[in-house]
Write a protein that holds these residues in place. Sequence first.
Motif, PDB file in Angstrom:
ATOM      1  N   GLU A   1       0.827  -1.204   0.000  1.00 44.28           N
ATOM      2  CA  GLU A   1       0.000   0.000   0.000  1.00 44.28           C
ATOM      3  C   GLU A   1       0.868   1.263   0.000  1.00 44.28           C
ATOM      4  N   MET A   2       2.001   1.206   0.673  1.00 45.43           N
ATOM      5  CA  MET A   2       2.921   2.348   0.639  1.00 45.43           C
ATOM      6  C   MET A   2       3.535   2.495  -0.748  1.00 45.43           C
ATOM      7  N   ILE A   3       3.887   1.379  -1.358  1.00 42.56           N
ATOM      8  CA  ILE A   3       4.439   1.428  -2.723  1.00 42.56           C
ATOM      9  C   ILE A   3       3.401   1.998  -3.683  1.00 42.56           C
ATOM     10  N   GLN A   4       2.151   1.611  -3.508  1.00 41.19           N
ATOM     11  CA  GLN A   4       1.079   2.147  -4.355  1.00 41.19           C
ATOM     12  C   GLN A   4       0.901   3.647  -4.139  1.00 41.19           C
ATOM     13  N   LEU A   5       1.025   4.084  -2.879  1.00 37.38           N
ATOM     14  CA  LEU A   5       0.926   5.512  -2.593  1.00 37.38           C
ATOM     15  C   LEU A   5       2.012   6.278  -3.352  1.00 37.38           C
ATOM     16  N   MET A   6       3.244   5.769  -3.311  1.00 34.99           N
ATOM     17  CA  MET A   6       4.350   6.424  -4.020  1.00 34.99           C
ATOM     18  C   MET A   6       4.093   6.475  -5.522  1.00 34.99           C
ATOM     19  N   SER A   7       3.509   5.393  -6.051  1.00 35.51           N
ATOM     20  CA  SER A   7       3.324   5.286  -7.507  1.00 35.51           C
ATOM     21  C   SER A   7       2.291   6.260  -8.048  1.00 35.51           C
ATOM     22  N   GLN A   8       1.546   6.925  -7.165  1.00 32.93           N
ATOM     23  CA  GLN A   8       0.582   7.920  -7.625  1.00 32.93           C
ATOM     24  C   GLN A   8       1.274   9.178  -8.155  1.00 32.93           C
ATOM     25  N   PHE A   9       2.563   9.278  -7.866  1.00 37.35           N
ATOM     26  CA  PHE A   9       3.337  10.444  -8.306  1.00 37.35           C
ATOM     27  C   PHE A   9       4.443   9.977  -9.240  1.00 37.35           C
ATOM     28  N   ASN A  10       4.782  10.827 -10.183  1.00 38.64           N
ATOM     29  CA  ASN A  10       5.790  10.471 -11.188  1.00 38.64           C
ATOM     30  C   ASN A  10       7.184  10.785 -10.648  1.00 38.64           C
TER      31      ASN A  10
END
Length: 493
Positions: free
Chosen positions: A299-308
């Motif tokens: 879920e943290m990795i997904q949070l990061m992936s929301q930004f380029n």
Amino acid sequence: MNVEKEYIKLIFGLKLKQARTNKNLSLFGLAKLTELSKSYLNEIEKGKKYPKTDKIILLAEKLEVSYDHMVSLKLDNNLAPIGEILKSGILKEIPLDIFGIQENDLIDIIANAPAKVNAFISTIIEIAQHYNLTRESFFLAALRSYQEAHNNYFEDLEQKVLDFSKAFQININTKISIEDLTAVLTEEYGYTIQEIVFSEQEELGDLRSIYVPKSKTLLLSLDIDEQQKAFILAKEIAYNYLEITERLYTFSWIKFKNFDEVLNNFYASYFAGALLIPRKQLVSELNLFLAKSDPKPQEMIQLMSQFNVSPESFYQRLTNILPKDFLLKNIFFLRLSHKIGADTYQIKKELHITNQQEPHANEMNEHYCRRWISVKTIVESIKQNKSHFFDAQISRYENSGNEFLVFSSATEDPFKKDCLRSISVGILITPGMKKKFKFIDNKSIKKQIVGVTCETCAVKNCEERASPPVQLDLKIRNENTEIIVQKYMAKFS
């Protein structure tokens, strides 16, 4: 001897002050003796004014020293250290202004106790040489202090990003595309952007971009990924929008000519991070994440992936937002580097907001604690062959008793072949912090007693230890020796 005019004034001021104090005269007394104003004499002594010839003759006569002595650039032995400091230009290297210190104030401090201050400065220089600290290291340490003094949050740059997005109609509530960033650079600022293979030249292997100011050409390495490209383009926009001229032309940097380049590089990087990770959106997403009772690493990795952005840019942005919007001001940031197959880990970047200094870099080639999550994520990334391995743990530092919740991401090092790096942010656990992190007491989060380096660590029976606690043993031995010495002192007194 080529000495700048301002330093000639400073040297004359020092000599005047020395001659006056040698005669046991106050500024008031010298003013009466010479019929010159006290404020004028004070300006001379502070190096702000240089008197005309007739005034120098008058001062020399009243102070009973020769004219030649007063105008000579040679200082007496007790002031010689100041002369060396002035001629060396070291005060020009120190970014005094960003800390609100005037150069003349520092000169005044040095003048009042030249031998002691010179010994102190010489000691600092000797320590720096002993630990192989470079000019760049000094600049970067000054920058870290500047960031820490502002809790690494700069409202003016945050506002500049909002102004830019409005002026250029860039929607920062969605992931900004490479195409949008490229269009701003080419259409607004007249850039030509070319992608080339840097790796064909061995010396350029660590570079990702080169900017050629004469032709406004930005050369990008074909080896970089989309996130790196986005950051480089956003940083170039920052240099132009903020109207920064004294800047670096390569990414990553090769060397800094002066502190302004270091500071401007930081400003441009901050702007780029704030543009690619908008404050409002990140705060919203973090609130959702922190409200979870048992968040999973993915879920943290997904949070990061929301930004380029890369994990490093994301973690850097956390150090801006957490102190400002979540009032979490006891934070550290670490970047570790590790070459596959080696038994060493190196701290390449660190930041400590407020005064908690664990963990910290060590220049004595000691082994960083293998219990750090920063090290463990690298180990697991290699073992599991994952391009991005994320984990967290609660680290309790054995020496201080402080507990930190530490997030860490390990990825391949984009700048070095066969190397990995981990990016970590640690947040001091306090009652206030626990209220914001709903999952802090979840048993799924590992807890670990940690040290800083193996050589200084007192943790018993540590299976991960990479070196015996030699520095700690030496310290204990010296303390025991001192106790026995004191007993003999008492016995034979």
